[in-house]
Scaffold this active site. Structure first.
Site, mmCIF file in Angstrom:
data_model
loop_
_atom_site.group_PDB
_atom_site.id
_atom_site.type_symbol
_atom_site.label_atom_id
_atom_site.label_comp_id
_atom_site.label_asym_id
_atom_site.label_seq_id
_atom_site.Cartn_x
_atom_site.Cartn_y
_atom_site.Cartn_z
ATOM 1 N N GLY A 1 0.888 -4.901 0.990
ATOM 2 C CA GLY A 1 -0.620 -5.066 0.128
ATOM 3 C C GLY A 1 -0.434 -5.744 -1.492
ATOM 4 N N GLU B 1 4.987 -5.117 6.951
ATOM 5 C CA GLU B 1 4.156 -4.046 7.734
ATOM 6 C C GLU B 1 4.645 -3.838 9.117
ATOM 7 O OE1 GLU B 1 2.847 -6.623 5.916
ATOM 8 O OE2 GLU B 1 0.981 -5.597 4.790
ATOM 9 N N ALA C 1 0.803 -1.226 0.235
ATOM 10 C CA ALA C 1 -0.043 -0.001 0.039
ATOM 11 C C ALA C 1 1.130 1.141 -0.045
ATOM 12 C CB ALA C 1 -0.645 -0.059 1.101
ATOM 13 N N GLU D 1 -0.488 -9.341 -0.583
ATOM 14 C CA GLU D 1 -1.948 -9.541 -0.434
ATOM 15 C C GLU D 1 -2.847 -9.611 -1.772
ATOM 16 O OE1 GLU D 1 -2.107 -6.656 2.952
ATOM 17 O OE2 GLU D 1 -2.513 -8.159 4.274
HETATM 18 N N1 CO8 Z 1 4.600 3.195 -0.700
HETATM 19 C C1 CO8 Z 1 4.955 4.217 -1.197
HETATM 20 N N2 CO8 Z 1 6.208 4.372 -1.972
HETATM 21 C C2 CO8 Z 1 7.111 3.404 -1.949
HETATM 22 C C3 CO8 Z 1 6.572 2.102 -1.424
HETATM 23 C C4 CO8 Z 1 5.277 2.100 -0.813
HETATM 24 N N3 CO8 Z 1 4.797 0.713 -0.254
HETATM 25 N N4 CO8 Z 1 7.647 1.208 -1.834
HETATM 26 C C5 CO8 Z 1 8.382 1.712 -2.419
HETATM 27 N N5 CO8 Z 1 8.030 3.071 -2.690
HETATM 28 C C6 CO8 Z 1 8.764 4.189 -3.290
HETATM 29 C C7 CO8 Z 1 10.074 4.592 -2.553
HETATM 30 O O1 CO8 Z 1 9.724 5.629 -1.500
HETATM 31 C C8 CO8 Z 1 10.849 5.404 -3.557
HETATM 32 O O2 CO8 Z 1 10.544 6.389 -3.707
HETATM 33 P P1 CO8 Z 1 11.174 7.935 -3.784
HETATM 34 O O3 CO8 Z 1 12.078 7.387 -5.404
HETATM 35 O O4 CO8 Z 1 10.338 9.002 -4.389
HETATM 36 O O5 CO8 Z 1 12.132 8.081 -2.870
HETATM 37 C C9 CO8 Z 1 10.833 4.471 -4.793
HETATM 38 O O6 CO8 Z 1 9.205 3.506 -4.630
HETATM 39 C C10 CO8 Z 1 11.656 3.234 -5.006
HETATM 40 O O7 CO8 Z 1 11.746 2.650 -3.577
HETATM 41 P P2 CO8 Z 1 13.335 2.524 -3.044
HETATM 42 O O8 CO8 Z 1 14.136 3.631 -3.366
HETATM 43 O O9 CO8 Z 1 12.945 2.338 -1.590
HETATM 44 O O10 CO8 Z 1 13.847 1.311 -3.740
HETATM 45 P P3 CO8 Z 1 14.932 0.097 -3.240
HETATM 46 O O11 CO8 Z 1 15.124 -1.039 -4.310
HETATM 47 O O12 CO8 Z 1 15.884 0.680 -2.385
HETATM 48 O O13 CO8 Z 1 13.944 -0.585 -2.010
HETATM 49 C C11 CO8 Z 1 11.832 -1.812 -1.138
HETATM 50 C C12 CO8 Z 1 12.924 -1.373 -2.608
HETATM 51 C C13 CO8 Z 1 12.694 -2.825 -0.305
HETATM 52 C C14 CO8 Z 1 10.560 -2.461 -1.738
HETATM 53 C C15 CO8 Z 1 11.490 -0.624 -0.339
HETATM 54 O O14 CO8 Z 1 11.154 0.477 -1.124
HETATM 55 C C16 CO8 Z 1 10.742 -0.754 0.565
HETATM 56 O O15 CO8 Z 1 10.933 -1.190 1.610
HETATM 57 N N6 CO8 Z 1 9.149 -0.490 0.309
HETATM 58 C C17 CO8 Z 1 8.199 -0.472 1.231
HETATM 59 C C18 CO8 Z 1 7.750 -1.883 1.551
HETATM 60 C C19 CO8 Z 1 6.533 -2.008 2.666
HETATM 61 O O16 CO8 Z 1 6.705 -1.686 3.916
HETATM 62 N N7 CO8 Z 1 5.465 -2.461 2.309
HETATM 63 C C20 CO8 Z 1 4.214 -2.493 3.149
HETATM 64 C C21 CO8 Z 1 3.414 -1.286 2.861
HETATM 65 S S1 CO8 Z 1 1.852 -1.154 4.273
HETATM 66 C C22 CO8 Z 1 0.911 -2.092 3.361
HETATM 67 O O17 CO8 Z 1 1.109 -2.756 2.170
HETATM 68 C C23 CO8 Z 1 -0.447 -2.318 4.306
HETATM 69 C C24 CO8 Z 1 -1.313 -3.334 3.396
HETATM 70 C C25 CO8 Z 1 -2.634 -3.451 3.980
HETATM 71 C C26 CO8 Z 1 -3.702 -2.585 3.568
HETATM 72 C C27 CO8 Z 1 -3.836 -2.495 1.970
HETATM 73 C C28 CO8 Z 1 -4.802 -1.358 1.589
HETATM 74 C C29 CO8 Z 1 -4.284 -0.830 0.162
#
Ligand code: CO8
Length: 257
Positions: free
Chosen positions: A108, A131, A65, A111
């Protein structure tokens, strides 16, 4: 549609949906999820489509998400936005959906892949529910579907540590149908969709509904449900066509009637 791309292949009766927020690793913001819900509803209503493939890109199926969109929200905001009604609609899609997953399928995103009916993974796919690392927990079925797929111990570890599992491990535990080289995962999913699209669309929908019912109910009720859907197949022209074609030693021509 800004964040998804829909490409129907009328000849094969298959439609491809691509999540299209590549810079944000296909983070699932509200607009994207709304577009996905609307596209699936349209494809479900379109008789020329019999199976659907949902994919991201090589780097990410979806990284979860949209954290930036959620960060400042209160519990009441989340309650009022009620994004899970969108997920509930997606789950109601009658036609089979195959997730073609490469790269990150996190939170998400994991999921969403598990909400689909089958998963074809590229060898680079990584599945996870991270998460916990940002102070929350899965909310779109992760604690339930992952536990049913992997068993309690593995799912608990993933949900409580945020650790990812590889495509290979996901296959070992039955989370995904198969793992293929990255250059083949989408073709493999489309091939599977095309194979299913050759079957009776009525029987496919009834069978999907019955298999899914096994997730939601006990054995006796599931068997009863299956039986009703089995009888229902006999209301279709496809049942007559399928059985007559077998007897007449020819290929069936299914119409979905
Ligand atoms: N949300 C928003 N932006 C994101 C997300 C995300 N989940 N994941 C990545 N991005 C963005 C980053 O902020 C970055 O943007 P910017 O260039 O503007 O800084 C861009 O995508 C590229 O990401 P990274 O630079 O971080 O890329 P890396 O290769 O270094 O890392 C990862 C990749 C490991 C995937 C890392 O981006 C990460 O950890 N992302 C978050 C993963 C996460 O925590 N996911 C869970 C989110 S919470 C959730 O899903 C709850 C679900 C339940 C409800 C569902 C309702 C819809």
């Amino acid at each position: 549609m800004e964040f998804i791309k829909v490409t129907p292949n009328h000849q094969q009766h298959v439609a491809l949906i691509e999540l299209n927020r590549p810079k944000e690793l296909n983070a699932l913001n509200l607009q994207l999820m709304g577009e996905l819900r609307d596209a699936l509803k349209q494809l479900d209503d379109d008789d020329s489509v019999r199976a659907i493939v949902l994919t991201g890109n090589e780097r990410a199926f979806a990284a979860g998400a949209d954290i930036k969109q959620m960060a400042g929200k209160t519990a009441i905001d989340m309650f009022n936005i009620d994004q899970f009604s969108t997920w509930d609609q997606i789950k109601k899609t009658k036609k089979p959906i195959i997730a073609a997953v490469s790269g990150f399928a996190l939170g998400g995103g994991c999921e969403l892949a598990m909400t689909c009916d089958m998963i074809i993974a590229s060898e680079t796919a990584q599945f996870g529910q991270p998460e916990i690392k940002i102070g929350v927990m899965p909310g779109a079925g992760g604690t339930q579907r992952l536990t049913k797929a992997l068993g309690k111990a593995k799912a608990m570890e993933m949900v409580l540590t945020g650790k990812f599992i590889s495509a290979e491990e996901a296959e070992k535990h039955g989370l995904v149908n198969r793992v293929v080289p990255v250059e083949l995962y989408l073709d493999e999913a489309l091939k599977l969709a095309a194979e299913i699209a050759k079957m009776s669309p009525v029987a496919v929908k009834l069978a999907k509904e019955s298999v899914n019912r096994s997730f939601e109910t006990g054995l006796d009720e599931g068997l009863y449900f299956e039986r009703k859907n089995f009888y229902m197949c006999f209301a279709s022209e496809d049942q007559k066509e399928g059985m007559n074609a077998f007897v007449e030693k020819r290929a069936p021509q299914f119409t979905g009637k």
